[in-house]
Design a protein around this motif. Structure first.
Motif, short mmCIF file in Angstrom:
data_model
loop_
_atom_site.label_atom_id
_atom_site.label_comp_id
_atom_site.label_asym_id
_atom_site.label_seq_id
_atom_site.Cartn_x
_atom_site.Cartn_y
_atom_site.Cartn_z
N GLU A 1 0.81 -1.22 0.00
CA GLU A 1 0.00 0.00 0.00
C GLU A 1 0.84 1.28 0.00
O GLU A 1 0.51 2.24 -0.69
N ALA B 1 0.59 4.29 -2.63
CA ALA B 1 0.24 5.65 -2.21
C ALA B 1 1.26 6.66 -2.74
O ALA B 1 0.89 7.74 -3.22
N MET C 1 -5.25 4.75 2.80
CA MET C 1 -5.31 4.74 1.34
C MET C 1 -6.64 5.32 0.85
O MET C 1 -6.68 6.04 -0.15
#
Length: 266
Positions: free
Chosen positions: A186, A190, A228
């Motif tokens: 993640e 990002a 997120m």
């Protein structure tokens, strides 16, 4: 051109790698045997291990600055219940790596250009996967997994520093490759979203979170994290909190930017 004195026999290379990764600490005989043969050591395991240690000392003796079996014994020492490889901190890439990382983390958020340079120097010590030419047993695999986690963490921090000094255009290729290699990571996604958005590629930034959501759902049965989702909403809303930092603006981390958007939306 320097000479390569590393042993060519696989088991000796494996044992030397184990001792190097535990430099200046005693590695027990049991740990050595577990690494070399797993749960099925031969009946001659102890004597074979002792033979490997002797062979390593003979190889070390050939290194000009060592030069004798006595000096090799001082370098590769027998200790109660195990062996210790005694080396100076400047002699190991892994030690230099950790020192550069420590210095880079101290600069992060204060002098991000200096942090980026220090992290880049640390990462430059890597040449592909660690110990790629060594057959890794159960003990080494744990060490290597930890090193790989540290490497990717340092790469994330270097990218974070680069984002905060406006290098988003330069990061696009690197982040695209990283997200392809780590499709459920993640933080990297990002960072890729932020670099794309700041490069004027908002649609592609939104596609990144869509691919991540699909991968997380299909592979792990998970949803993206709240962090997120906040960044996704910030991109949709063209929130100024995620714009490229102006020279006079405070330098914020991606995490703080995401939290800041959430606070304004509350």
């Amino acid at each position: 051109m320097g000479c390569d004195y590393a042993p060519t026999a696989p088991k000796q290379r494996q044992l030397l790698a184990l001792l190097v990764l535990n430099a200046n600490h005693v590695v027990s005989v049991g740990t050595c045997i577990e690494e070399l043969w797993g749960g099925n050591p031969p009946d001659t395991g102890l004597s074979t291990l002792q033979s490997y240690v002797l062979q390593l000392r003979r190889i070390l003796k050939r290194v000009p600055r060592i030069g004798s079996l006595e000096a090799a014994r001082e370098l590769l020492r027998t200790r109660d219940g195990g062996y210790l490889l005694a080396v100076g901190p400047e002699e190991l890439d892994v030690t230099r790596f950790h020192e550069l990382v420590r210095r880079g983390r101290a600069e992060l958020g204060k002098d991000d250009e200096a942090a980026s340079e220090l992290f880049s120097r640390a990462l430059a010590l890597w040449e592909g996967t660690a110990l790629s030419d060594v057959q890794a047993g159960p003990v080494l695999r744990v060490h290597l997994a930890g090193l790989e986690e540290t490497r990717i963490s340092v790469q994330e921090q270097r990218i974070d520093a680069d984002l905060r000094i406006g290098r988003h255009h330069d990061l696009l290729g690197e982040l695209s490759a990283l997200c392809a290699h780590y499709p459920t990571h993640e933080s990297l996604h990002a960072q890729f979203m932020l670099a794309l958005y700041r490069s004027g590629r908002r649609t592609q930034a939104l596609e990144v979170v869509h691919r991540l959501r699909t991968m997380l759902h299909d592979e792990l049965g998970l949803e993206p994290s709240p962090r997120m989702k906040r960044l996704h909403q910030a991109v949709l809303a063209c929130d100024p909190g995620i714009d490229a930092p102006a020279e006079s603006a405070p330098l914020l981390t991606l995490d703080l930017l995401s939290r800041g958007f959430a606070a304004r939306s509350a």
